[in-house]
Design a protein around this motif. Structure first.
Motif, PDB file in Angstrom:
ATOM      1  N   THR A 211       2.364 -11.805   4.699  1.00  0.00           N
ATOM      2  CA  THR A 211       2.042 -10.607   3.934  1.00  0.00           C
ATOM      3  C   THR A 211       0.851 -10.812   3.003  1.00  0.00           C
ATOM      4  O   THR A 211       0.507 -11.935   2.622  1.00  0.00           O
ATOM      5  N   VAL A 213       0.019  -9.109  -0.724  1.00  0.00           N
ATOM      6  CA  VAL A 213       0.585  -8.262  -1.774  1.00  0.00           C
ATOM      7  C   VAL A 213      -0.291  -8.381  -3.014  1.00  0.00           C
ATOM      8  O   VAL A 213      -0.500  -9.486  -3.536  1.00  0.00           O
ATOM      9  N   SER A 238       2.577  -7.272   6.986  1.00  0.00           N
ATOM     10  CA  SER A 238       2.290  -6.052   6.242  1.00  0.00           C
ATOM     11  C   SER A 238       1.463  -6.327   4.991  1.00  0.00           C
ATOM     12  O   SER A 238       1.596  -7.371   4.350  1.00  0.00           O
ATOM     13  N   THR A 240       0.404  -4.740   1.173  1.00  0.00           N
ATOM     14  CA  THR A 240       0.814  -3.824   0.119  1.00  0.00           C
ATOM     15  C   THR A 240      -0.137  -3.972  -1.057  1.00  0.00           C
ATOM     16  O   THR A 240      -0.245  -5.056  -1.636  1.00  0.00           O
ATOM     17  N   SER A 256       2.239  -2.991   9.085  1.00  0.00           N
ATOM     18  CA  SER A 256       2.056  -1.788   8.271  1.00  0.00           C
ATOM     19  C   SER A 256       1.165  -2.053   7.064  1.00  0.00           C
ATOM     20  O   SER A 256       0.859  -3.201   6.724  1.00  0.00           O
ATOM     21  N   ALA A 257       0.774  -0.958   6.398  1.00  0.00           N
ATOM     22  CA  ALA A 257      -0.014  -1.048   5.170  1.00  0.00           C
ATOM     23  C   ALA A 257       0.451   0.040   4.205  1.00  0.00           C
ATOM     24  O   ALA A 257       0.529   1.217   4.583  1.00  0.00           O
ATOM     25  N   THR A 258       0.759  -0.368   2.979  1.00  0.00           N
ATOM     26  CA  THR A 258       1.164   0.569   1.931  1.00  0.00           C
ATOM     27  C   THR A 258       0.152   0.469   0.797  1.00  0.00           C
ATOM     28  O   THR A 258      -0.046  -0.607   0.226  1.00  0.00           O
ATOM     29  N   ILE A 259      -0.490   1.602   0.495  1.00  0.00           N
ATOM     30  CA  ILE A 259      -1.540   1.618  -0.518  1.00  0.00           C
ATOM     31  C   ILE A 259      -1.010   2.360  -1.735  1.00  0.00           C
ATOM     32  O   ILE A 259      -0.660   3.540  -1.662  1.00  0.00           O
ATOM     33  N   GLY A 260      -0.950   1.654  -2.878  1.00  0.00           N
ATOM     34  CA  GLY A 260      -0.358   2.212  -4.085  1.00  0.00           C
ATOM     35  C   GLY A 260      -1.131   3.387  -4.648  1.00  0.00           C
ATOM     36  O   GLY A 260      -2.316   3.606  -4.335  1.00  0.00           O
ATOM     37  N   THR A 277       0.899   4.134   4.578  1.00  0.00           N
ATOM     38  CA  THR A 277       1.403   5.010   3.533  1.00  0.00           C
ATOM     39  C   THR A 277       0.374   5.086   2.416  1.00  0.00           C
ATOM     40  O   THR A 277      -0.034   4.057   1.866  1.00  0.00           O
TER      41      THR A 277
END
Length: 331
Positions: A211, A213, A238, A240, A256-260, A277
């Motif tokens: 990951t 992060v 992933s 983040t 996956s990729a989660t962008i704050g 996201t």
């Protein structure tokens, strides 16, 4: 000026330079012979060449620009193929909350894509800035996913110049061009600086086995000509990014990729099998500025062709040697 100091007598032998030498930067070594005389060597054409001899007593100090802290060969950019025309690319879904804006410089693309999934939500109110388009479940998105997968494989296969301990935090460090690897995960809890050394073609590849992060408000800063188009974050699962982060580079995530919320990205978010996201983010894909013609030699790319050496002799004086290296290496 950064200063790297080597105590003579506490040394590691290097190939092709006298026994009892020490490397103080990649391609730069100092050595001491049986008389106590010292010498500076630089690597060229696979071997070390003598630059200068110095009479040494005590400690030898080699003073280098700060950007020379890590002087590695400049890797080639990761080939993105058609994936390079996408600013955001997901596998299963792309979900957005709020007024995310996706854009790109002229001629780069700036598209939003999804394949093999078919669910893109939150656009509008999110915006894909023309001429960028949405490619959802179509041939263009499928081709981009294939090329992104190939790029991920290539990037993961690059030989690292430096390997970090597990779950390594990049915070408060400066890196020059090269390939950096953590077999587990990479973290960022503050600011990391990528130093181009005056070369806009400098390439930075960060490999995370699992990951990536980043904490809220973390920053990937660029300096001395480094460009977001030449920065690649290669993620085994992933990525983040924390809220309100400032991030530079292309994310190549296997899953996956989660962008704050409120994050600003200069680069791309490319996710393979999973979801992307987004939340009130600004994601822009910049074009690369033209090459400066700076040499790609691992030494000159970082040191700009200059080395300053100082030997402190018995604490009574300082001998400073300053010489341009390029003519020597061209001989």
């Amino acid at each position: 000026m950064g200063i790297a100091t080597a105590k003579l007598g506490v040394m590691q032998p290097l190939p092709l330079v006298p026994e009892g030498s020490v490397m103080v930067a990649d391609g730069v070594a100092i050595a001491e012979d049986s008389t106590g005389a010292g010498a500076v060597f630089v690597r060229a054409g696979g071997r070390y060449r003598l630059v200068a001899g110095l009479a040494l007593v005590g400690a030898f100090t080699l003073m280098l620009p700060d950007s020379a802290a890590f002087a590695y060969p400049n890797p080639s950019p990761v080939p993105l193929g058609t994936a390079g025309t996408f600013t955001v690319l997901g596998g299963s879904t792309v979900t957005n909350i709020g007024f995310t804006v996706i854009s790109a410089d002229t001629g780069v693309g700036g598209n939003l894509g999804l394949s093999p999934g078919s669910s893109v939500t939150g656009f509008p109110p999110g915006v894909v800035t023309p001429p960028g388009v949405q490619d959802v479940g179509d041939a263009a998105a499928g081709s981009a996913q294939t090329d992104a997968g190939n790029a991920l494989t290539v990037a993961q296969g690059l030989t690292p110049n430096q390997t970090f301990p597990p779950v390594y935090d990049l915070v408060s460090q400066t890196f020059t061009a090269g390939v950096y690897n953590d077999p587990s995960s990479l973290a960022l809890s503050g600011t990391v600086t990528l130093d181009g050394g005056g070369n806009p073609d400098s390439v930075f590849v960060f490999q995370a086995g699992s990951t990536l992060v980043t904490s809220a408000s973390s920053i990937v800063a660029l300096t001395n000509g480094a460009q977001a188009c030449n920065v690649f974050w290669v993620v085994g699962s992933s990525a983040t990014l924390g809220a309100t982060s400032v991030f530079n580079g292309t994310i190549l995530a296997s899953a996956s990729a989660t962008i704050g919320d409120g994050t600003q990205i200069q680069g791309r978010v490319l996710a393979g099998t999973g979801a992307v996201t987004l939340s009130d983010d600004v994601i822009h894909t910049p074009a690369c500025a033209p090459s400066s013609g700076v040499s790609q030699d691992p030494l000159f790319g970082s040191l700009a062709g200059w080395v300053t050496a100082a030997a402190f002799v018995g604490g009574a004086g300082v001998l400073v040697f300053r010489r341009r290296l390029q003519p020597i290496l061209d001989r």
